[in-house]
Design an enzyme around this catalytic site. Structure first.
Site, mmCIF file in Angstrom:
data_model
loop_
_atom_site.group_PDB
_atom_site.id
_atom_site.type_symbol
_atom_site.label_atom_id
_atom_site.label_comp_id
_atom_site.label_asym_id
_atom_site.label_seq_id
_atom_site.Cartn_x
_atom_site.Cartn_y
_atom_site.Cartn_z
ATOM 1 N N GLY A 121 0.817 -1.204 0.000
ATOM 2 C CA GLY A 121 0.000 0.000 0.000
ATOM 3 C C GLY A 121 0.848 1.250 0.000
ATOM 4 O O GLY A 121 1.901 1.335 -0.632
ATOM 5 N N GLY A 122 0.387 2.260 0.753
ATOM 6 C CA GLY A 122 1.100 3.533 0.809
ATOM 7 C C GLY A 122 2.525 3.411 1.303
ATOM 8 O O GLY A 122 3.381 4.227 0.950
ATOM 9 N N GLY B 139 18.890 11.203 -33.295
ATOM 10 C CA GLY B 139 18.647 11.809 -31.990
ATOM 11 C C GLY B 139 19.246 11.016 -30.852
ATOM 12 O O GLY B 139 19.587 11.576 -29.804
ATOM 13 N N ALA B 140 19.403 9.704 -31.049
ATOM 14 C CA ALA B 140 19.996 8.871 -29.997
ATOM 15 C C ALA B 140 21.464 9.219 -29.784
ATOM 16 O O ALA B 140 21.991 9.090 -28.680
ATOM 17 C CB ALA B 140 19.843 7.395 -30.347
#
Length: 517
Positions: A172-173, A407-408
């Site tokens: 959970g949290g 772009g890589a």
């Protein structure tokens, strides 16, 4: 006034109760499963006799749903400081043997006190997470406690290293606190981490799953990427924490624990000449390059099982601690995809905040093509790498081993993205796109009209490589600062690192940049 025997006896009795935790029976149950108790974990973490505990006598006193009838020694968490390899470290260890290690008001205050002390003292924090979750008897107060811990995790981020060890349930949290720290180590057995368990998922969505699929160390290491290391036992987890700390400074104002040699050893590594295959499409293992560059082949890989098309981790070159980032040609040809971009970007940002130089090893044909990649935001995720490298002010050295396309090429810390030193091997190809694709676009008509289109295509591809993708063209335009034999790489990098140790670079004044999350 002398301490009376009665007062002395009372103190020892109270200490004994607190130190006993959940009692011998629960300790025996843990040992039977191969697990350590909360205190045994801290004893194994710290050098003998150096642990100083905070809040030994702290425990919840407010009456909530019958909790006044329960004795909760140390309120289910042991906290304090000690020394690891001669350096002070703060730590907390949740005690599952005491009301399931559940978090309540005092429990959270003790953890917060430890985190506050760590940031004031400028020392790392290690947290052992082993808890059943919020103490529901304390109502919303336990949720407030989690919020207070989360807030401090964020305040400490980039100030002191934070390492989480998941050694039991973390549900959970509660899972968000480790997620806010720098590194997560999780034991293979007896540990689970999840937001919603299998039963909740089935009842809400109808999906049938198992804990192994969603909450195990294997799932988090290889699929979700939530954790960085898998440990085979509590002892192994602690050993990994020790090794990780050996590469990290105590805080963001210090340099990493370099072991600089008085006389730098400048020698060639002939084995590097044999790494790159003659066939430009044949893969090679970038880990072999890293081990040949690193002192004594000592390399601590981070997130080894996640996004394996990129390799990250720590080592030393000439005694200087560095963070390695390298494309892995053996997986997806070394392309950058969403997960690889996230993995590399976060590591680069970690290295930057803790003054760790970055060595980037490039063999990248581009970003991974695909409908799912586009729809899931490869543009946004790829931009994280551009942002991380461009904003980093630590020494940055880039070695272009083979392909560096499109772009890589920029995303792998090109000269234009702020690399202080770019070294290319003779096998490097720096271009807008791969030679085959580019030649087929530029010379489409010639290939189509040739008597032997296949032979003509091969001829023009070779011509394109020679004319447009050669490392000497890049070096001529200062996109690469030198072209060297692979065997010379360790010496070149070591000398560059030594010369960049005094690097000072600033960015425009601002609260922080807005990284494309």
């Amino acid at each position: 006034m002398a301490i009376s025997k009665k007062l002395a006896d009372e103190l020892e009795q109270r200490r004994a109760i607190a130190l006993a935790g959940g009692g011998q029976k629960k300790a025996d149950e843990r040992h039977a499963k191969g697990r350590l108790t909360a205190r045994e974990r801290l004893d194994a973490l710290f050098s003998k006799g150096t642990f100083q505990e905070f809040g030994l006598h702290a425990k919840h006193r407010t009456r909530h749903f019958g909790m006044d009838k329960k004795d909760i020694p140390t309120d289910g968490v042991v906290v304090g400081t000690g020394f690891v390899d001669g350096r002070p470290v703060a730590a907390f260890s949740q005690d599952f043997g005491v009301v399931g290690g559940s978090l309540g008001e005092i429990h959270s205050k003790k953890i917060c006190h430890t985190l506050d002390h760590a940031v004031k003292a400028g020392i790392p924090v290690i947290g052992f997470n082993d808890s059943g979750g919020a103490r529901i008897q304390e109502g919303v107060g336990s949720l407030a406690g989690y919020g207070q811990v989360f807030y401090r995790n964020v305040q400490l981020s980039g100030v002191v290293p934070q390492i989480s060890i998941i050694a039991g349930p973390c549900a959970g949290g509660a899972a968000y606190s480790p997620a806010l720290t720098d590194f997560i180590i999780m034991t293979r057995e007896n540990a689970q981490m999840f937001i919603c368990g299998p039963e909740v998922i089935r009842s809400v969505t109808g999906e049938v799953t198992t804990m192994d699929e969603i909450g195990s160390a294997k799932a988090h290491a290889s699929i979700s990427g939530n954790i960085h290391f898998i440990a085979e036992s509590d002892e192994h987890a602690i050993a990994l924490a020790h090794r990780l700390l050996s590469f990290l400074p105590s805080n963001n104002m210090q340099d990493p624990p370099h072991k600089v040699e008085p006389d730098l050893s400048v020698v060639d590594i002939p084995a590097l000449d044999e790494i790159v295959p003659e066939d430009p499409k044949a893969p090679f293992d970038v880990r072999e390059v890293i081990k040949l560059l690193a002192d004594d082949a000592d390399f601590l890989e981070v997130q080894e099982l996640f996004a394996q098309n990129i390799v990250i981790g720590f080592g030393r070159i000439g005694g200087i601690v560095v963070g390695f980032v390298g494309n892995q040609p053996t997986v997806k040809a070394g392309t950058l995809d969403i997960d690889a971009s996230d993995k590399a970007a976060r590591f680069v940002r970690f290295c930057n905040v803790y003054n760790i130089p970055i060595v980037t090893l490039v063999d990248v044909p581009g970003f991974l093509p695909g409908v799912k990649q586009e729809q899931q935001g490869i543009i946004r995720h790829g931009a994280k790498m551009l942002f991380a490298y461009a904003s980093a002010t630590v020494p940055k050295i880039t070695v272009i081993m083979r392909k560096a396309y499109g772009g890589a090429y920029l995303a792998m810390c090109s000269e234009d993205m702020g690399a202080d030193r770019v070294i290319a091997w003779p096998t490097a190809e720096i271009a807008v796109m791969g030679a085959e694709g580019a030649a087929n676009i530029l010379y489409r008509k010639e290939i189509k009209e040739a008597e032997d289109p296949v032979a003509k295509s091969k001829e023009l591809i070779a011509e394109y490589r020679e004319e447009f993708a050669t490392p000497y063209l890049a070096a001529g335009e200062l996109m690469a600062h030198d072209v060297i034999q692979p065997r010379e790489t360790r010496s070149a990098v070591a000398l560059s690192l030594r010369g960049l140790m005094s690097k000072r670079e600033t960015r425009p004044p601002k609260k922080h940049g807005n990284i494309p999350l």
